[in-house]
Design an enzyme around this catalytic site. Structure first.
Site, PDB file in Angstrom:
ATOM      1  N   ALA A   1       0.853  -1.557   0.069  1.00  0.00           N
ATOM      2  CA  ALA A   1      -0.198   0.081   0.075  1.00  0.00           C
ATOM      3  C   ALA A   1       0.900   1.141  -0.133  1.00  0.00           C
ATOM      4  O   ALA A   1       1.884   1.345   0.204  1.00  0.00           O
ATOM      5  CB  ALA A   1      -0.900  -0.042   1.357  1.00  0.00           C
TER       6      ALA A   1
ATOM      7  N   GLY B   1       0.155  -5.333   0.620  1.00  0.00           N
ATOM      8  CA  GLY B   1      -0.916  -4.725   0.107  1.00  0.00           C
ATOM      9  C   GLY B   1      -0.585  -6.159  -1.282  1.00  0.00           C
ATOM     10  O   GLY B   1      -1.036  -6.438  -1.942  1.00  0.00           O
TER      11      GLY B   1
ATOM     12  N   GLU C   1      -0.673  -8.994  -0.620  1.00  0.00           N
ATOM     13  CA  GLU C   1      -1.961  -9.549  -0.476  1.00  0.00           C
ATOM     14  C   GLU C   1      -2.213 -10.138  -1.249  1.00  0.00           C
ATOM     15  O   GLU C   1      -3.610 -10.503  -2.038  1.00  0.00           O
ATOM     16  CB  GLU C   1      -2.469  -9.006   0.497  1.00  0.00           C
ATOM     17  CG  GLU C   1      -1.742  -8.561   2.431  1.00  0.00           C
ATOM     18  CD  GLU C   1      -1.740  -7.299   2.738  1.00  0.00           C
ATOM     19  OE1 GLU C   1      -1.695  -6.690   2.615  1.00  0.00           O
ATOM     20  OE2 GLU C   1      -2.679  -8.181   4.188  1.00  0.00           O
TER      21      GLU C   1
ATOM     22  N   GLU D   1       4.679  -4.939   7.344  1.00  0.00           N
ATOM     23  CA  GLU D   1       4.022  -3.508   8.034  1.00  0.00           C
ATOM     24  C   GLU D   1       4.704  -3.598   8.940  1.00  0.00           C
ATOM     25  O   GLU D   1       4.079  -2.523   9.667  1.00  0.00           O
ATOM     26  CB  GLU D   1       2.429  -4.467   7.504  1.00  0.00           C
ATOM     27  CG  GLU D   1       1.325  -3.937   6.498  1.00  0.00           C
ATOM     28  CD  GLU D   1       2.220  -5.661   5.708  1.00  0.00           C
ATOM     29  OE1 GLU D   1       2.425  -6.590   5.424  1.00  0.00           O
ATOM     30  OE2 GLU D   1       1.170  -5.257   5.057  1.00  0.00           O
TER      31      GLU D   1
HETATM   32  N1  CAA Z   1       4.925   2.846  -0.557  1.00  0.00           N
HETATM   33  C1  CAA Z   1       5.064   3.803  -1.156  1.00  0.00           C
HETATM   34  N2  CAA Z   1       6.731   4.360  -2.098  1.00  0.00           N
HETATM   35  C2  CAA Z   1       6.895   3.175  -1.912  1.00  0.00           C
HETATM   36  C3  CAA Z   1       6.234   2.418  -1.633  1.00  0.00           C
HETATM   37  C4  CAA Z   1       5.203   2.033  -0.617  1.00  0.00           C
HETATM   38  N3  CAA Z   1       5.133   0.583  -0.308  1.00  0.00           N
HETATM   39  N4  CAA Z   1       7.727   1.417  -1.661  1.00  0.00           N
HETATM   40  C5  CAA Z   1       8.503   1.988  -2.135  1.00  0.00           C
HETATM   41  N5  CAA Z   1       8.311   3.368  -2.337  1.00  0.00           N
HETATM   42  C6  CAA Z   1       8.829   4.055  -3.344  1.00  0.00           C
HETATM   43  C7  CAA Z   1       9.853   4.612  -2.503  1.00  0.00           C
HETATM   44  O1  CAA Z   1       9.853   5.810  -1.304  1.00  0.00           O
HETATM   45  C8  CAA Z   1      10.934   5.389  -3.460  1.00  0.00           C
HETATM   46  O2  CAA Z   1      10.086   6.730  -3.900  1.00  0.00           O
HETATM   47  P1  CAA Z   1      11.878   8.136  -4.090  1.00  0.00           P
HETATM   48  O3  CAA Z   1      12.420   7.541  -4.914  1.00  0.00           O
HETATM   49  O4  CAA Z   1      11.184   8.787  -4.336  1.00  0.00           O
HETATM   50  O5  CAA Z   1      12.426   7.546  -2.736  1.00  0.00           O
HETATM   51  C9  CAA Z   1      10.581   4.502  -4.522  1.00  0.00           C
HETATM   52  O6  CAA Z   1       9.639   3.879  -4.078  1.00  0.00           O
HETATM   53  C10 CAA Z   1      11.963   3.109  -4.747  1.00  0.00           C
HETATM   54  O7  CAA Z   1      11.759   2.678  -3.357  1.00  0.00           O
HETATM   55  P2  CAA Z   1      13.774   1.793  -2.507  1.00  0.00           P
HETATM   56  O8  CAA Z   1      14.410   3.441  -3.007  1.00  0.00           O
HETATM   57  O9  CAA Z   1      13.003   2.075  -1.163  1.00  0.00           O
HETATM   58  O10 CAA Z   1      14.086   0.926  -3.395  1.00  0.00           O
HETATM   59  P3  CAA Z   1      15.052   0.053  -3.075  1.00  0.00           P
HETATM   60  O11 CAA Z   1      14.836  -1.253  -3.984  1.00  0.00           O
HETATM   61  O12 CAA Z   1      16.368   0.388  -2.131  1.00  0.00           O
HETATM   62  O13 CAA Z   1      14.039  -0.828  -1.756  1.00  0.00           O
HETATM   63  C11 CAA Z   1      11.916  -1.989  -0.699  1.00  0.00           C
HETATM   64  C12 CAA Z   1      12.946  -1.328  -1.975  1.00  0.00           C
HETATM   65  C13 CAA Z   1      12.783  -3.171   0.130  1.00  0.00           C
HETATM   66  C14 CAA Z   1      10.824  -3.189  -1.224  1.00  0.00           C
HETATM   67  C15 CAA Z   1      11.426  -1.102   0.086  1.00  0.00           C
HETATM   68  O14 CAA Z   1      10.820   0.460  -1.063  1.00  0.00           O
HETATM   69  C16 CAA Z   1      10.276  -0.783   0.536  1.00  0.00           C
HETATM   70  O15 CAA Z   1      10.589  -1.437   2.100  1.00  0.00           O
HETATM   71  N6  CAA Z   1       9.144  -0.029   0.624  1.00  0.00           N
HETATM   72  C17 CAA Z   1       8.144  -0.571   1.958  1.00  0.00           C
HETATM   73  C18 CAA Z   1       7.494  -2.248   1.619  1.00  0.00           C
HETATM   74  C19 CAA Z   1       6.607  -1.616   2.927  1.00  0.00           C
HETATM   75  O16 CAA Z   1       6.961  -1.606   4.074  1.00  0.00           O
HETATM   76  N7  CAA Z   1       4.945  -2.375   1.885  1.00  0.00           N
HETATM   77  C20 CAA Z   1       4.107  -3.103   3.243  1.00  0.00           C
HETATM   78  C21 CAA Z   1       2.941  -1.596   3.045  1.00  0.00           C
HETATM   79  S1  CAA Z   1       1.523  -0.745   4.367  1.00  0.00           S
HETATM   80  C22 CAA Z   1       0.470  -2.117   3.281  1.00  0.00           C
HETATM   81  O17 CAA Z   1       0.752  -2.523   1.847  1.00  0.00           O
HETATM   82  C23 CAA Z   1      -0.781  -2.601   4.029  1.00  0.00           C
HETATM   83  C24 CAA Z   1      -1.286  -3.502   3.873  1.00  0.00           C
HETATM   84  O18 CAA Z   1      -1.503  -4.516   4.298  1.00  0.00           O
HETATM   85  C25 CAA Z   1      -2.894  -2.971   2.415  1.00  0.00           C
END
Ligand code: CAA
Length: 257
Positions: free
Chosen positions: A65, A108, A111, A131
């Site tokens: 998400a 998400g 999921e 999460e």
């Molecule tokens: N939401 C918003 N933006 C996101 C994102 C997310 N879930 N995941 C990645 N991005 C963005 C980053 O902020 C980054 O943007 P900028 O270039 O503007 O800084 C861009 O995508 C690239 O990401 P990274 O630089 O972090 O890429 P990476 O290769 O170094 O890492 C990753 C990749 C490990 C997937 C890392 O991006 C990450 O940990 N992302 C978040 C994953 C996460 O926590 N997901 C759960 C979300 S909550 C949810 O999903 C609730 C639900 O159940 C519905």
């Protein structure tokens, strides 16, 4: 309808939905989910489409998400927006839905893959529920579908530990159907979709419904639902075609009637 955050291609008998926000690793904002469910609605109504592939493209499925969209919200606002309740449009889809997963399928994104009927993973795929690292828990089925798919202990590891599971281990756990080289994932999923598209559509729909009910109902109720679907199919032209084709030693041509 024009889409901004996804791509929709129809190559009858297969529809392909591609999440298309590469700059944020296909983060699933409410607008993305609205487009995915709208596209599924279109494909549901399109009789030329008999199976659908849902993918994030060659590099990433979806990193979850949209954290930027959620960071400052409160619970009442979340409830009012019913952010994850809106995902029900995905599970309501009645045709076979095949996830083609490369790279991260997190939060998400994971999921969403678990909501699909089959999952084809590239060897780059990583499935997880991170999460917990954000101070929340999965909210679109991660705590419920992992135990139903991979059992309690794997579900605890994934939901409490937040570490992703690599493609090959996900395969061993029964979370994905097949692992292929990452460059082949989408084509492999389309091949599965084309195979399913040769099957009788009404029977496909009722088989999908019955299997999904198995995850929700006690056995006797599930068996009853299955039996009703089984008897109902004797009202279809495709049942007559399928059985006559077998007896006449020819390939059946199913019409979805
Ligand atoms: N939401 C918003 N933006 C996101 C994102 C997310 N879930 N995941 C990645 N991005 C963005 C980053 O902020 C980054 O943007 P900028 O270039 O503007 O800084 C861009 O995508 C690239 O990401 P990274 O630089 O972090 O890429 P990476 O290769 O170094 O890492 C990753 C990749 C490990 C997937 C890392 O991006 C990450 O940990 N992302 C978040 C994953 C996460 O926590 N997901 C759960 C979300 S909550 C949810 O999903 C609730 C639900 O159940 C519905």
């Amino acid at each position: 309808m024009p889409y901004e955050l996804i791509l929709l291609e129809v190559e009858p008998p297969v529809g392909v939905i591609t999440l298309n926000r590469p700059a944020v690793l296909n983060a699933l904002s409410p607008a993305v989910i609205a487009e995915v469910t709208a596209a599924l609605g279109e494909l549901e109504r399109d009789d030329s489409v008999r199976a659908v592939v849902l993918t994030g493209g060659p590099k990433v499925f979806a990193a979850g998400a949209d954290i930027g969209d959620m960071a400052e919200r409160g619970p009442v606002e979340q409830l009012a927006r019913d952010q994850t309740g809106r995902w029900a449009g995905i599970t309501a889809f009645t045709k076979p839905l095949i996830a083609a997963v490369n790279g991260y399928a997190l939060g998400g994104g994971c999921e969403m893959a678990l909501m699909c009927d089959l999952v084809i993973a590239g060897d780059s795929a990583r499935f997880g529920q991170p999460e917990i690292n954000l101070g929340i828990i999965a909210g679109a089925g991660g705590t419920q579908r992992w135990p139903r798919t991979a059992g309690k202990y794997v579900a605890m590891e994934v939901n409490l530990g937040g570490q992703p599971v690599a493609a090959q281990r996900a395969y061993q756990l029964g979370v994905v159907n097949k692992v292929v080289p990452a460059e082949m994932t989408i084509e492999a999923a389309k091949r599965v979709a084309r195979q399913l598209a040769t099957k009788p559509p009404v029977a496909l729909r009722l088989a999908k419904e019955a299997v999904n009910l198995a995850l929700e109902l006690p056995l006797q109720q599930g068996l009853l639902a299955e039996r009703k679907n089984f008897y109902f199919l004797f009202a279809t032209e495709d049942q007559k075609e399928g059985m006559h084709a077998f007896l006449e030693k020819r390939r059946a041509q199913f019409q979805g009637r």
